[in-house]
Design an enzyme around this catalytic site. Sequence first.
Site, PDB file in Angstrom:
ATOM      1  N   LYS A 101      -4.874  -0.949  10.453  1.00 52.75           N
ATOM      2  CA  LYS A 101      -3.783  -1.643   9.753  1.00 52.75           C
ATOM      3  C   LYS A 101      -3.098  -2.523  10.795  1.00 52.75           C
ATOM      4  O   LYS A 101      -2.326  -2.051  11.630  1.00 52.75           O
ATOM      5  CB  LYS A 101      -2.808  -0.632   9.151  1.00 52.75           C
ATOM      6  CG  LYS A 101      -1.779  -1.279   8.250  1.00 52.75           C
ATOM      7  CD  LYS A 101      -1.070  -0.227   7.417  1.00 52.75           C
ATOM      8  CE  LYS A 101      -0.092  -0.849   6.435  1.00 52.75           C
ATOM      9  NZ  LYS A 101       0.914  -1.687   7.050  1.00 52.75           N
ATOM     10  N   LEU A 116       0.833  -1.205   0.000  1.00 56.72           N
ATOM     11  CA  LEU A 116       0.000   0.000   0.000  1.00 56.72           C
ATOM     12  C   LEU A 116       0.865   1.251   0.000  1.00 56.72           C
ATOM     13  O   LEU A 116       1.954   1.266   0.586  1.00 56.72           O
ATOM     14  CB  LEU A 116      -0.873   0.024   1.261  1.00 56.72           C
ATOM     15  CG  LEU A 116      -1.965  -1.030   1.367  1.00 56.72           C
ATOM     16  CD1 LEU A 116      -2.515  -1.086   2.779  1.00 56.72           C
ATOM     17  CD2 LEU A 116      -3.088  -0.717   0.383  1.00 56.72           C
TER      18      LEU A 116
HETATM   19  S1  IVH Z   1      -5.275  -4.467   2.326  1.00 58.71           S
HETATM   20  C1  IVH Z   1      -4.124  -4.223  -1.947  1.00 58.71           C
HETATM   21  N1  IVH Z   1      -6.057  -4.247   4.808  1.00 58.71           N
HETATM   22  O1  IVH Z   1      -0.555  -3.940   5.275  1.00 58.71           O
HETATM   23  C2  IVH Z   1      -4.353  -4.021  -0.500  1.00 58.71           C
HETATM   24  N2  IVH Z   1      -3.763  -4.652   4.387  1.00 58.71           N
HETATM   25  O2  IVH Z   1       1.198  -2.493   3.023  1.00 58.71           O
HETATM   26  C3  IVH Z   1      -3.667  -5.042   0.269  1.00 58.71           C
HETATM   27  N3  IVH Z   1      -2.392  -4.868   6.407  1.00 58.71           N
HETATM   28  O3  IVH Z   1       1.234  -6.421   3.940  1.00 58.71           O
HETATM   29  C4  IVH Z   1      -3.718  -4.927   1.691  1.00 58.71           C
HETATM   30  N4  IVH Z   1      -4.025  -4.579   7.846  1.00 58.71           N
HETATM   31  O4  IVH Z   1      -0.559  -7.309   5.427  1.00 58.71           O
HETATM   32  C5  IVH Z   1      -5.024  -4.448   3.980  1.00 58.71           C
HETATM   33  N5  IVH Z   1      -6.891  -4.052   6.966  1.00 58.71           N
HETATM   34  C6  IVH Z   1      -5.865  -4.267   6.142  1.00 58.71           C
HETATM   35  C7  IVH Z   1      -4.555  -4.489   6.610  1.00 58.71           C
HETATM   36  C8  IVH Z   1      -3.529  -4.669   5.699  1.00 58.71           C
HETATM   37  C9  IVH Z   1      -2.720  -4.811   7.692  1.00 58.71           C
HETATM   38  C10 IVH Z   1      -1.020  -5.084   5.886  1.00 58.71           C
HETATM   39  C11 IVH Z   1      -0.969  -6.138   4.842  1.00 58.71           C
HETATM   40  C12 IVH Z   1       0.085  -5.689   3.857  1.00 58.71           C
HETATM   41  C13 IVH Z   1       0.369  -4.296   4.280  1.00 58.71           C
HETATM   42  C14 IVH Z   1       0.184  -3.378   3.096  1.00 58.71           C
END
Ligand code: IVH
Length: 713
Positions: free
Chosen positions: A140, A106
Amino acid sequence: MASPISSIAQILANPLLGNDACKLTLESQERYLLLIKLINAHNHRYHVLDNPIIPDSDYDKLFRQLLDLEDNVPELLSIESPSQRVGGSALVQFSSVTHKLAMLSLDNAFNDTELFAFDSRLNDRLTQSNTALAYCCEPKLDGLAVSITYIDGFLDTAATRGDGSQGENITANVKTINSVPLKLQGENFPHRVEVRGEVYLSHNGFKKMNDVALKNGDKAFVNPRNAAAGSLRQLDPKMTAARPLIFSAYGIGYIEQQHPNNDQNVYLTETHSQSMRQLADWGFVINAEIKSVLNINEAIAYCHDLTHRRSELTYDIDGVVIKVDKYSLQQELGFVSRAPRWAIAYKFPAEEASTTIHAIEWQVGRTGALTPVAKLAPVFVGGVTVSNATLHNVDEITRLDVRVDDTVIIQRAGDVIPKIINVVHALRPLTSTLPELPNACPECGSKVARVTGEAVIRCTAGNNCSAQLKESIKHFVSRKALDVDGFGDKIIDQLVDHKLIFSAADLYVLSKQQLAGLDRLAEKSAENLLSALEASKKTTLARFIYSLGTREVGQATAKSLAQNFRSLNALLDTVVKISLDDKPSAIEVLTNINDIGPIVAENIYSFYNNPQNRELINRLQTAGISWENHSADEQKTQTLSGQTWVLTGTLSTMNRDQVKEILESLGAKVAGSVSKNTDCLIAGAAAGAKRAKAESLGIKIVDETAFIERFIE
Ligand code: IVH
């Protein structure tokens, strides 16, 4: 239909016997399927819904029956069986898995401006609509991304993110995580689906893991994230099974609707938030803080709110993920290199930063304690600029091995006072100097003393030291003490510096002219201060005792003393002694009072036996301070009679026993867990599951301050 509890009782009371216990019979098959169904259902209640209804011991007994049956009748074994979570032997290395849909990262935003910019970028790109973009906001989670593939509803493969296109096959380990369904619930699932989410440890789970590590003589993990990572990458799944990992789903990856390969990667719902509900229906843990919002302003408000509540959560998060909710818009927006355009991570301000110490000064507190304070090169940490950090006491200086000119790591988590967590000894300059321990009070020059074995150095001058006097008067007028409105720190500093007051009692002989003569104080304000002093004269015994500022006598102890002695004279009669021989009996009476230990008793004893303090009490009473005494046989009003209260989280000014005692004295029953019969929950800092449950049941929740205001003051 029999309730689940009675059927469990029946199963436990009627183990299979004879042929049914060791052969494939209709009975053994039926019992086996029933055990799987029950264990899976109660596992889901415990690990996903956080709402167990049977005791752990019953669950263990059911599991035992299942394992025995599988041992005796191996033909029964089903891949849906919870026993299959821990299976297989240790690996030599992980094999690799290619993600059918890349696992992206992200982009980050660090402030509101960057979030507004994100929203307008998207609006500019989208042709479809000119209304505000609706988002889904999520914590997150600070763990590890995992993708789990289900084929025809059964868990097939689990993989780490790896480089985004290829990860490691950690199927055996992920199967051991109780919140991961081995089989999706319901029927409405595609032929193949990837469920993506985060594996993490709660603070509690992390603590438990480290307790075990330390007990086994192993090294403790530094933080929950590292501990979760270490646990997932165990080659022996039995090791992973012993760690309390949680999987929380945050999205759906690759989808194949039917066999053979048609309808690839269609969306199952219109929006991401609907998918979240779908995932919950399939049996996954979905984070309780996920919220759909109508526009970027609401998303920003969510970020601010979560920033403040971050320290109350029972797990680590490092920001908020904001996702465009509608899949059709996500599709139109697409990706840039390794990140989607339709989502952004709002990162919380870093909670740790490094800086240097340019001096260590000693601050004098109300009780004369000298606290070392590190003066820092200003540093932005946890969202604010910090230039001071307390070093607590001499022992802390020794523990950290800290010197002037050292580089240090500062931590400011939530709204907690910044602290030095580490000294970077590798960066120590040759010019660094050891902090000097004071041999005189830095404020008044009087002698200092350090009781052997104690870490605290104290100024011995009492209220003859202006710093101590200022602090004790600030305490006396504070809201929880005599609550004298309008007496801010600056006014008190001036009154002491101009030698207009030498004790709290002198406040009551101040004249309007004296007050009006202070800096920036108009005549009207002087009049207000005088009326506030007048109003403060009517008080309670508990407040009066607290206002005197006896060392370690907080609000709750003051309340206990007031309740026990019921009048100041009774307290003085017991505590003030003519000869030292009488001291043990006074200490005994005091330590018999709930929550007064020998140290606090000693403090109370010496406070009231000090003639200067008794003179202060006399003068305050002569000035007109008064309260109503309660006679011993007076019936206390049982305002909470018939109610059930529950305590959770950490309280800062009282311990649980004190609160319990107060609640019980008001007629309430204090229970250990929240249920629909709970009337009120007192939630201290870092309240977790109980608070969430109370919220979901619509039960009244009060914090510590509200409780004190209502029942203690
Ligand atoms: S969505 C395309 N939702 O953050 C979107 N990621 O930098 C993909 N993460 O390694 C991720 N909580 O493991 C998403 N509620 C959440 C999240 C989340 C933690 C982590 C994920 C990824 C990183 C993205």
